[in-house]
Design an enzyme around this catalytic site. Structure first.
Site, PDB file in Angstrom:
ATOM      1  N   ASP A  67       0.837  -1.194   0.000  1.00  0.00           N
ATOM      2  CA  ASP A  67       0.000   0.000   0.000  1.00  0.00           C
ATOM      3  C   ASP A  67       0.874   1.247   0.000  1.00  0.00           C
ATOM      4  O   ASP A  67       2.001   1.224   0.513  1.00  0.00           O
ATOM      5  CB  ASP A  67      -0.905   0.019   1.233  1.00  0.00           C
ATOM      6  CG  ASP A  67      -1.998  -1.039   1.174  1.00  0.00           C
ATOM      7  OD1 ASP A  67      -2.313  -1.496   0.057  1.00  0.00           O
ATOM      8  OD2 ASP A  67      -2.530  -1.406   2.237  1.00  0.00           O
ATOM      9  N   TYR A 101       6.454  -8.396   8.899  1.00  0.00           N
ATOM     10  CA  TYR A 101       6.120  -6.982   8.998  1.00  0.00           C
ATOM     11  C   TYR A 101       6.321  -6.460  10.421  1.00  0.00           C
ATOM     12  O   TYR A 101       6.180  -7.212  11.396  1.00  0.00           O
ATOM     13  CB  TYR A 101       4.645  -6.747   8.635  1.00  0.00           C
ATOM     14  CG  TYR A 101       4.260  -7.100   7.229  1.00  0.00           C
ATOM     15  CD1 TYR A 101       4.330  -6.160   6.205  1.00  0.00           C
ATOM     16  CD2 TYR A 101       3.794  -8.374   6.911  1.00  0.00           C
ATOM     17  CE1 TYR A 101       3.953  -6.476   4.909  1.00  0.00           C
ATOM     18  CE2 TYR A 101       3.412  -8.699   5.617  1.00  0.00           C
ATOM     19  CZ  TYR A 101       3.488  -7.741   4.628  1.00  0.00           C
ATOM     20  OH  TYR A 101       3.114  -8.066   3.344  1.00  0.00           O
ATOM     21  N   ASP A 128      -6.801   1.471   8.352  1.00  0.00           N
ATOM     22  CA  ASP A 128      -5.495   2.073   8.633  1.00  0.00           C
ATOM     23  C   ASP A 128      -5.664   3.582   8.822  1.00  0.00           C
ATOM     24  O   ASP A 128      -6.780   4.112   8.760  1.00  0.00           O
ATOM     25  CB  ASP A 128      -4.462   1.739   7.549  1.00  0.00           C
ATOM     26  CG  ASP A 128      -4.835   2.274   6.172  1.00  0.00           C
ATOM     27  OD1 ASP A 128      -5.487   3.342   6.095  1.00  0.00           O
ATOM     28  OD2 ASP A 128      -4.478   1.647   5.163  1.00  0.00           O
ATOM     29  N   ARG A 145      -3.466  -4.875   8.185  1.00  0.00           N
ATOM     30  CA  ARG A 145      -4.417  -3.898   8.745  1.00  0.00           C
ATOM     31  C   ARG A 145      -5.679  -4.588   9.270  1.00  0.00           C
ATOM     32  O   ARG A 145      -6.275  -4.148  10.257  1.00  0.00           O
ATOM     33  CB  ARG A 145      -4.746  -2.805   7.729  1.00  0.00           C
ATOM     34  CG  ARG A 145      -5.169  -3.262   6.374  1.00  0.00           C
ATOM     35  CD  ARG A 145      -5.031  -2.102   5.363  1.00  0.00           C
ATOM     36  NE  ARG A 145      -5.020  -2.585   4.006  1.00  0.00           N
ATOM     37  CZ  ARG A 145      -6.077  -2.573   3.200  1.00  0.00           C
ATOM     38  NH1 ARG A 145      -7.224  -2.101   3.640  1.00  0.00           N
ATOM     39  NH2 ARG A 145      -5.980  -3.008   1.969  1.00  0.00           N
TER      40      ARG A 145
END
Length: 220
Positions: free
Chosen positions: A40, A68, A82, A175
């Site tokens: 993203d 992550y 998010d 997310r």
């Protein structure tokens, strides 16, 4: 001569994965470039680029698990799950470290995850994000993902934030995981920051910034 090979980029914030590919086409004077896993725009981190015939290697990578680092802000949900989205709801319920650790435990292993509306998943021939932008929400099937590791790195009760380290299978929405952690705590939550530290065999140690690559090209 056609450029061949693999180069890892540390994707900057507010760039799409296609922005990085387009920039590299200009730097490398190479039209055929593929990337290993979309990030993203708000996310940063490891984005492998495959040049020329090396693009075929994307499908041959034996392991496509990812890792992550993400931050979570409690008390607010957004339509994108998010920090870039519009606020949907809020909660003043406090979060304790003990409760947070307990909420993480059931989310480790193989779990069912509901893809967010703001995603590129196809449902009935349409991308979900296009429906979401039109103000529509549709039913979509859950899918199984595997959370190999989910560790709490930092917790700030005063600012109602935390940082987690996640190792997961391909197709996991971090997310959504952050949103689901809030749900498990009986409160609201959304993802504040996302850094991809590893994808497959490639890590941040292998990645170069756009500025480093551009400077190296000028010297060559």
């Amino acid at each position: 001569r056609q450029l061949e090979g693999i180069l890892c980029v540390d994707k900057p914030q507010d760039w799409t994965s296609f922005d990085v590919v387009a920039k590299m086409r200009g730097i490398a004077d190479c039209h055929k470039i593929g990337h290993g896993g979309t990030l993203d725009p708000m996310a940063t981190g490891v984005l492998p680029l495959f040049f020329g015939r090396s693009a075929k290697a994307m499908e041959l990578m034996p392991v496509q698990d990812k890792r992550y680092t993400a931050s979570i802000r409690f008390g607010v949900t957004t339509d994108t799950q998010d920090c870039t989205g519009n606020i949907l709801s809020t909660s003043e319920k406090p979060v304790t470290k003990k409760a947070l650790e307990a909420a993480l435990a059931p989310l480790r292993g193989t779990i069912d995850q509901l893809p967010p509306m703001y995603s590129a998943v196809w449902v009935d021939g349409q991308r979900l994000y296009k429906l979401a932008r039109a103000g529509k929400e549709v039913e979509r099937p859950t899918r199984q993902v595997t959370i190999h590791r989910l560790d709490l790195l930092e917790f700030d009760p005063e600012n109602r934030t935390c940082v987690i380290d996640v190792a997961c299978s391909k197709g996991t929405y971090i997310r959504t995981l952050c949103h689901d952690i809030g749900e498990a705590l009986g409160t609201k939550a959304h993802m504040g920051m996302l850094l991809r530290a590893q994808t497959g065999m490639f890590t941040l140690d292998d990645a170069h910034t756009i500025e480093e690559i551009d400077a190296a090209d000028e010297l060559s």
